[in-house]
Write a protein that holds these residues in place. Structure first.
Motif, PDB file in Angstrom:
ATOM      1  N   THR A 175       0.058  41.207  12.170  1.00 36.27           N
ATOM      2  CA  THR A 175       0.052  42.159  13.275  1.00 36.27           C
ATOM      3  C   THR A 175       1.349  42.964  13.222  1.00 36.27           C
ATOM      4  OG1 THR A 175       1.183  40.678  14.818  1.00 36.27           O
ATOM      5  CG2 THR A 175      -1.229  40.515  14.694  1.00 36.27           C
ATOM      6  N   PRO A 176       1.402  44.136  13.862  1.00 34.37           N
ATOM      7  CA  PRO A 176       2.645  44.923  13.852  1.00 34.37           C
ATOM      8  C   PRO A 176       3.854  44.127  14.329  1.00 34.37           C
ATOM      9  CG  PRO A 176       0.850  46.283  14.635  1.00 34.37           C
ATOM     10  CD  PRO A 176       0.297  44.884  14.513  1.00 34.37           C
ATOM     11  N   GLN A 177       3.678  43.292  15.360  1.00 31.79           N
ATOM     12  CA  GLN A 177       4.805  42.502  15.857  1.00 31.79           C
ATOM     13  C   GLN A 177       5.241  41.469  14.827  1.00 31.79           C
ATOM     14  OE1 GLN A 177       6.504  42.992  18.944  1.00 31.79           O
ATOM     15  NE2 GLN A 177       7.935  41.804  17.692  1.00 31.79           N
ATOM     16  N   GLU A 178       4.276  40.804  14.191  1.00 28.81           N
ATOM     17  CA  GLU A 178       4.616  39.833  13.154  1.00 28.81           C
ATOM     18  C   GLU A 178       5.329  40.518  11.990  1.00 28.81           C
ATOM     19  OE1 GLU A 178       1.230  36.342  13.324  1.00 28.81           O
ATOM     20  OE2 GLU A 178       0.635  38.293  12.530  1.00 28.81           O
ATOM     21  N   TYR A 179       4.871  41.710  11.650  1.00 28.76           N
ATOM     22  CA  TYR A 179       5.478  42.465  10.548  1.00 28.76           C
ATOM     23  C   TYR A 179       6.935  42.774  10.876  1.00 28.76           C
ATOM     24  CZ  TYR A 179       5.345  45.616   6.476  1.00 28.76           C
ATOM     25  OH  TYR A 179       5.567  46.202   5.252  1.00 28.76           O
ATOM     26  N   ASP A 180       7.167  43.318  12.077  1.00 34.00           N
ATOM     27  CA  ASP A 180       8.529  43.685  12.464  1.00 34.00           C
ATOM     28  C   ASP A 180       9.427  42.455  12.558  1.00 34.00           C
ATOM     29  OD1 ASP A 180       7.695  46.303  12.565  1.00 34.00           O
ATOM     30  OD2 ASP A 180       7.512  46.376  14.751  1.00 34.00           O
ATOM     31  N   ASP A 181       8.882  41.361  13.086  1.00 33.24           N
ATOM     32  CA  ASP A 181       9.663  40.130  13.170  1.00 33.24           C
ATOM     33  C   ASP A 181      10.042  39.623  11.782  1.00 33.24           C
ATOM     34  OD1 ASP A 181       9.569  40.116  15.920  1.00 33.24           O
ATOM     35  OD2 ASP A 181       7.950  38.629  16.063  1.00 33.24           O
ATOM     36  N   TRP A 182       9.098  39.713  10.857  1.00 31.17           N
ATOM     37  CA  TRP A 182       9.363  39.276   9.469  1.00 31.17           C
ATOM     38  C   TRP A 182      10.543  40.057   8.893  1.00 31.17           C
ATOM     39  CZ3 TRP A 182       6.417  36.018   6.006  1.00 31.17           C
ATOM     40  CH2 TRP A 182       6.806  36.113   4.675  1.00 31.17           C
ATOM     41  N   ILE A 183      10.512  41.374   9.029  1.00 32.41           N
ATOM     42  CA  ILE A 183      11.578  42.211   8.482  1.00 32.41           C
ATOM     43  C   ILE A 183      12.913  41.910   9.162  1.00 32.41           C
ATOM     44  CG2 ILE A 183      12.377  44.588   8.174  1.00 32.41           C
ATOM     45  CD1 ILE A 183      10.001  43.758   6.384  1.00 32.41           C
ATOM     46  N   ALA A 184      12.853  41.594  10.459  1.00 37.14           N
ATOM     47  CA  ALA A 184      14.067  41.314  11.225  1.00 37.14           C
ATOM     48  C   ALA A 184      14.622  39.914  10.970  1.00 37.14           C
ATOM     49  CB  ALA A 184      13.786  41.488  12.714  1.00 37.14           C
ATOM     50  N   GLY A 185      13.926  39.130  10.152  1.00 36.05           N
ATOM     51  CA  GLY A 185      14.402  37.791   9.829  1.00 36.05           C
ATOM     52  C   GLY A 185      13.855  36.708  10.735  1.00 36.05           C
ATOM     53  N   LYS A 186      12.957  37.061  11.638  1.00 29.87           N
ATOM     54  CA  LYS A 186      12.348  36.076  12.544  1.00 29.87           C
ATOM     55  C   LYS A 186      10.963  35.714  12.012  1.00 29.87           C
ATOM     56  CE  LYS A 186      13.030  38.937  15.953  1.00 29.87           C
ATOM     57  NZ  LYS A 186      13.024  39.541  17.316  1.00 29.87           N
ATOM     58  N   ARG A 187      10.944  35.061  10.862  1.00 29.34           N
ATOM     59  CA  ARG A 187       9.688  34.781  10.177  1.00 29.34           C
ATOM     60  C   ARG A 187       9.084  33.461  10.638  1.00 29.34           C
ATOM     61  NH1 ARG A 187      12.683  37.943   6.693  1.00 29.34           N
ATOM     62  NH2 ARG A 187      14.099  36.290   6.042  1.00 29.34           N
ATOM     63  N   ASP A 188       7.846  33.524  11.119  1.00 29.72           N
ATOM     64  CA  ASP A 188       7.124  32.331  11.560  1.00 29.72           C
ATOM     65  C   ASP A 188       6.161  31.910  10.452  1.00 29.72           C
ATOM     66  OD1 ASP A 188       5.735  30.320  12.759  1.00 29.72           O
ATOM     67  OD2 ASP A 188       4.842  31.553  14.346  1.00 29.72           O
TER      68      ASP A 188
END
Length: 385
Positions: A175-188
């Motif tokens: 999802t867009p939020q998951e994508y942005d979190d991944w790039i920001a280093g908050k990878r789940d």
């Protein structure tokens, strides 16, 4: 002295020549030596030079983990490239902790290229590529029935194929939020959508959608040859100066190379062009004259030099002022997507985690590891990095 792996390439000759000429105008009498190292040994050789602090003044890097892992040996160049910040794109891939360590030469992304001729032979409309994963699989089945061609050309001998897969298809899975979190280093890494990336990687191969022997096929350049020969309908390629629209156009015809967004796998996903700064030149911390070295970097990123790199090598250059309006349809599809594109998912990972992902991806294809095992190991590596 400048180290890279490009200056010996014939397609980069005019680019390097124009960069040298620009530098010579600014600094007459100063001799510049380019040393082209073999790419497969480049970072090993560079590592030895860094340890001895006797390497080149200017050096070429891939964006992402390769440069971020070595910033302790580089000088921040923010003060020298301030005038270039608006003209060039892709800076983020060469930065760490708010500082810039290299100037981008190319943009590197992972468009999904497709063979319009194979679409036509299967009775499909090449101007309307599939938008969902189910449509995509259906089109691949139609193409195979009509032509015998596989769905994907994949090379994973070096473990590189998974990088292309993650970044090329990821925006249709996360999802867009998951994508942005991944790039920001908050990878789940426990997210079902993250697991879906690796499940899909295995499923595509198990269903016979890849060319045979993907784990023994080199990405550079055997996988590209599979696509160029019409034996596969799609390939997640590059935007820099290899495995890209110009290479493919020489074999398939410029009007027969299509570019499509990632098909939507997950409801709510928003496909985008995944790209970052591709390659860029940096200044060594031990450079005796940092300003002189930075001027060489700036000469390597002038509009004139980068225009030659685009024209001769087909690279999507970092310079946003270059006119590509007369280019083929594939370029016309890629360039407008840059403004709304997002960083590539694999570039956000450390080089150690990327290396591990490559090895584990081979095990997934061979059936010697499960998705849960792979994701657990990647999560641990990511946390350690």
């Amino acid at each position: 002295m400048v180290w890279d792996w490009k200056s010996s390439d014939a397609t980069a000759a005019s680019y390097i020549q124009k960069a040298k000429a620009d530098f010579a105008k600014k600094h007459p009498g100063v001799t510049v030596e380019f040393v082209a190292q073999p790419f497969d040994q480049y970072y090993t050789l560079l590592g030895a030079a860094i340890q001895s602090s006797t390497g080149p003044d200017v050096m070429l890097f891939n964006g992402g983990g390769q440069i971020r892992d070595r910033v302790d040996s580089l000088l921040p160049i923010d003060q020298y490239v301030a005038e270039d910040r608006q003209r060039l794109a892709g800076w983020e891939a060469f930065g760490k902790d708010g500082k810039i360590y290299a100037a981008p030469v190319t943009l590197q992304g992972h468009p999904i290229y497709y063979n319009k001729t194979l679409y036509e032979k299967a009775g499909l409309d090449p101007a309307s590529p599939p938008k969902t994963w189910d449509e995509f699989i259906g089109d691949c089945a139609a193409i195979k029935k009509a032509t015998g061609a596989k769905c994907f050309a994949l090379g994973n001998k070096e473990g590189i194929g998974i990088q292309f897969f993650l970044s090329g298809l990821g925006s249709g899975i996360l999802t867009p939020q998951e994508y942005d979190d991944w790039i920001a280093g908050k990878r789940d890494w426990t997210s079902p959508d993250v697991k879906r990336v690796f499940t899909l990687w295995k499923e595509v191969n198990d269903l016979g959608l890849n060319n045979d022997g993907a784990n023994s096929t080199a990405m550079f350049n055997d996988a590209f040859a599979v696509f160029n020969s019409g034996k596969a309908a799609h390939i997640i390629g590059l935007m820099s100066d290899i495995g890209h629209w110009k290479d493919f156009s020489e074999f398939l015809g410029a009007d027969k190379v299509g570019v499509m967004n990632a098909p939507v796998v997950t409801d709510g996903a928003s496909p985008n062009l995944p790209y970052d700064g591709g390659i860029g030149y940096a200044v060594a911390k031990w450079a005796k004259d940092p300003k002189l070295a930075a001027d060489m970097v700036r000469s390597l990123t002038t509009t004139d030099a980068l225009t030659s790199f685009y024209s001769d090598a087909g690279a999507i250059a970092s310079d946003t002022t270059i006119d590509v309006s007369q280019g083929p349809a594939a370029v016309g599809t890629i360039v407008p997507e840059i403004k709304s594109g997002k960083p590539a998912l694999h570039v956000a990972l450390s080089s150690k985690t990327i290396d591990l992902m490559g090895r584990l991806s081979q095990k997934l294809l061979s059936g010697s590891a499960t998705v849960d095992e792979v994701v657990e190991q990647l999560a641990a590596s990511d946390r350690a990095s």
